[in-house]
Write a protein that holds these residues in place. Structure first.
Motif, PDB file in Angstrom:
ATOM      1  N   ASP A 142       0.822  -1.202   0.000  1.00 25.07           N
ATOM      2  CA  ASP A 142       0.000   0.000   0.000  1.00 25.07           C
ATOM      3  C   ASP A 142       0.861   1.258   0.000  1.00 25.07           C
ATOM      4  N   LEU A 143       2.002   1.208   0.699  1.00 23.25           N
ATOM      5  CA  LEU A 143       2.911   2.357   0.697  1.00 23.25           C
ATOM      6  C   LEU A 143       3.446   2.602  -0.714  1.00 23.25           C
ATOM      7  N   PHE A 144       3.795   1.552  -1.430  1.00 22.56           N
ATOM      8  CA  PHE A 144       4.260   1.710  -2.810  1.00 22.56           C
ATOM      9  C   PHE A 144       3.143   2.270  -3.694  1.00 22.56           C
ATOM     10  N   ARG A 145       1.909   1.830  -3.459  1.00 26.81           N
ATOM     11  CA  ARG A 145       0.786   2.338  -4.245  1.00 26.81           C
ATOM     12  C   ARG A 145       0.589   3.839  -4.010  1.00 26.81           C
ATOM     13  N   THR A 200      -3.805  -1.786  -7.055  1.00 27.59           N
ATOM     14  CA  THR A 200      -3.025  -3.001  -7.308  1.00 27.59           C
ATOM     15  C   THR A 200      -3.996  -4.165  -7.429  1.00 27.59           C
ATOM     16  N   PRO A 201      -3.778  -5.084  -8.364  1.00 21.31           N
ATOM     17  CA  PRO A 201      -4.674  -6.226  -8.504  1.00 21.31           C
ATOM     18  C   PRO A 201      -4.789  -7.034  -7.217  1.00 21.31           C
ATOM     19  N   THR A 202      -3.672  -7.162  -6.519  1.00 25.46           N
ATOM     20  CA  THR A 202      -3.646  -7.804  -5.197  1.00 25.46           C
ATOM     21  C   THR A 202      -2.767  -6.959  -4.291  1.00 25.46           C
ATOM     22  N   LYS A 238       2.703  -5.734 -10.889  1.00 23.49           N
ATOM     23  CA  LYS A 238       1.732  -5.496 -11.966  1.00 23.49           C
ATOM     24  C   LYS A 238       1.372  -4.013 -12.058  1.00 23.49           C
ATOM     25  N   MET A 239       1.235  -3.370 -10.902  1.00 29.10           N
ATOM     26  CA  MET A 239       0.913  -1.946 -10.884  1.00 29.10           C
ATOM     27  C   MET A 239       2.014  -1.135 -11.567  1.00 29.10           C
ATOM     28  N   PHE A 240       3.293  -1.417 -11.218  1.00 30.59           N
ATOM     29  CA  PHE A 240       4.394  -0.696 -11.839  1.00 30.59           C
ATOM     30  C   PHE A 240       4.443  -0.955 -13.347  1.00 30.59           C
ATOM     31  N   ALA A 241       4.229  -2.200 -13.749  1.00 31.10           N
ATOM     32  CA  ALA A 241       4.262  -2.521 -15.176  1.00 31.10           C
ATOM     33  C   ALA A 241       3.235  -1.696 -15.946  1.00 31.10           C
ATOM     34  N   ALA A 242       2.048  -1.541 -15.362  1.00 33.59           N
ATOM     35  CA  ALA A 242       0.990  -0.769 -16.022  1.00 33.59           C
ATOM     36  C   ALA A 242       1.363   0.704 -16.117  1.00 33.59           C
ATOM     37  N   GLU A 243       1.970   1.256 -15.068  1.00 39.15           N
ATOM     38  CA  GLU A 243       2.335   2.673 -15.072  1.00 39.15           C
ATOM     39  C   GLU A 243       3.498   2.949 -16.015  1.00 39.15           C
ATOM     40  N   PHE A 244       4.486   2.058 -16.032  1.00 39.99           N
ATOM     41  CA  PHE A 244       5.621   2.261 -16.933  1.00 39.99           C
ATOM     42  C   PHE A 244       5.183   2.143 -18.392  1.00 39.99           C
TER      43      PHE A 244
END
Length: 394
Positions: free
Chosen positions: A37-40, A54-56, A64-70
């Motif tokens: 959550d801190l990374f989000r 984040t999906p999970t 997965k969250m970083f991959a989508a943003e990059f």
């Protein structure tokens, strides 16, 4: 790689390497959901957009969250900025707040120079306008000429410092070899030896031993160790320093790391010359910090001396640098500057946020009268009264 995203995207790999190093090296045990959550929240801050999910709520979801943003970033520099900005926010917000950070190689080099007491922008030979090959007589003559024309107290002080370093054989040798300036300054008050440790560097132990073993020091029977203003240094200093008093493989202090108390033991043999000091006083103030605080607390814990002065700063974290193997910028490499442990006071409470309390607090009106309750040497009591009321001596 732990996730497909890391295998295919170097920027995801870079950020998740940081995630893993925090889990492994950070002083507290971190729950996966809390770190995720801190990374989000941090990536929301870095890209300036709310509602990122984040999906999970775990490591896999963060990747997965970083991959989508990059994938949304259209340039290499934009991806680099998302990665470094996000990690900067993450590290700033883990406790102690503001103590952890992402460092470039240039920042790591500057940190190491600071810890070693090396100032690359300072040249003591230039200040006296002499060459490195100058003889002691030439250094003395240059100093006298320069100080006679100096117009300010600050200039005279700088010249005096350069003169003292370059005229001393041991200090000059260390300065010539690695630009390391002295950290130990010795003076005498009757039968009391006064030693000011301005900070802790790789040469401080050697300088301290030289001061104790100097022929002129054989007459001293009491000691003042002045730690005021000392910003600390490498933590293993305490293990070597107290070995000089206790001998090898003796208990020094505990280090708290991820709910475990790690016992630290001495790593040096006794220094025979220290046996002549029957009483020891340690001076502290609100800027005594880090390893210097551990040193003061250990004197109290081991009943080797009494602390006089003010409560220390309360900077009880132990930091280390952890290089990141993944490279996202051809012009530099990165490392994490991470708190990996907390030091403890003589009462087993963390130094962090509390500091080390003196046995005699010089903020109290009757502090001078209390000296006689802890010390018996008139020379030591007189020396404490003189030195504790003025700035540390150099």
């Amino acid at each position: 790689y732990k996730t497909p995203e890391e295998a295919h995207d170097i920027y995801v790999r870079f950020t998740m390497e940081t995630y893993d190093k925090i889990v492994a090296q950070y002083w507290q045990k971190v729950k996966d959901a809390e770190l995720a959550d801190l990374f989000r929240l941090s990536i929301e801050k870095s890209v300036g957009r709310n509602g990122i999910t984040t999906p999970t709520i775990d490591r896999t979801g963060v990747a997965k969250m970083f991959a989508a943003e990059f994938a949304k970033a259209t340039t290499t520099s934009a991806k680099q900025k998302i990665a470094t900005d996000t990690l900067t926010v993450v590290l700033f917000n883990i406790a102690p707040q503001g103590r952890n950070q992402l460092m470039s190689q240039q920042q790591v080099t500057a940190l190491r120079e600071e810890v070693s007491n090396v100032n690359p922008e300072k040249n003591l030979y230039q200040e006296l306008e002499v060459s490195r090959e100058a003889t002691p007589a030439q250094i003395e003559k240059a100093y006298e000429e320069k100080v006679s024309t100096a117009t300010s107290a600050e200039a005279k002080q700088q010249l005096a410092y350069a003169h003292e370093v370059l005229i001393d054989t041991n200090d000059k040798a260390r300065y010539d070899q690695a630009r390391i300036e002295p950290t130990t300054f010795a003076h005498s008050f009757g039968s009391t030896q006064y030693i000011h440790l301005s900070q802790i560097s790789p040469t401080t132990i050697q300088e301290f031993v030289e001061a104790i073993n100097a022929p002129s020091a054989e007459r001293f029977t009491t000691l003042i160790l002045d730690l005021r203003g000392n910003i600390g240094g490498s933590l293993d200093f305490a293990q070597y320093f107290f070995g000089l008093f206790q001998g090898a493989n003796q208990y020094v202090f505990d280090l708290l790391h991820q709910d475990e108390y790690q016992v630290q033991r001495t790593a040096a043999e006794k220094l025979p010359g220290l046996a002549r000091y029957k009483e020891i006083a340690i001076l502290t103030d609100e800027m005594t910090q880090s390893t210097a605080e551990v040193t003061a607390a250990t004197f109290k814990r081991l009943h080797l001396g009494y602390v006089v002065g003010k409560t220390t700063r309360g900077w009880g974290s132990v930091e280390n640098t952890y290089p990141l193997e993944t490279s996202i910028d051809p012009s530099t490499t990165y490392a994490l500057f991470l708190v990996n442990g907390l030091t403890l006071r003589d009462d087993n409470q963390p130094i962090e946020g509390r500091g080390v309390d003196p046995d005699i607090n010089t903020n109290e009106k009757e502090w001078k009268q209390k000296l006689k309750t802890l010390f018996t040497s008139p020379s030591l009591i007189n020396a404490i009264e003189k030195t504790a009321s003025q700035p540390p001596l150099k």
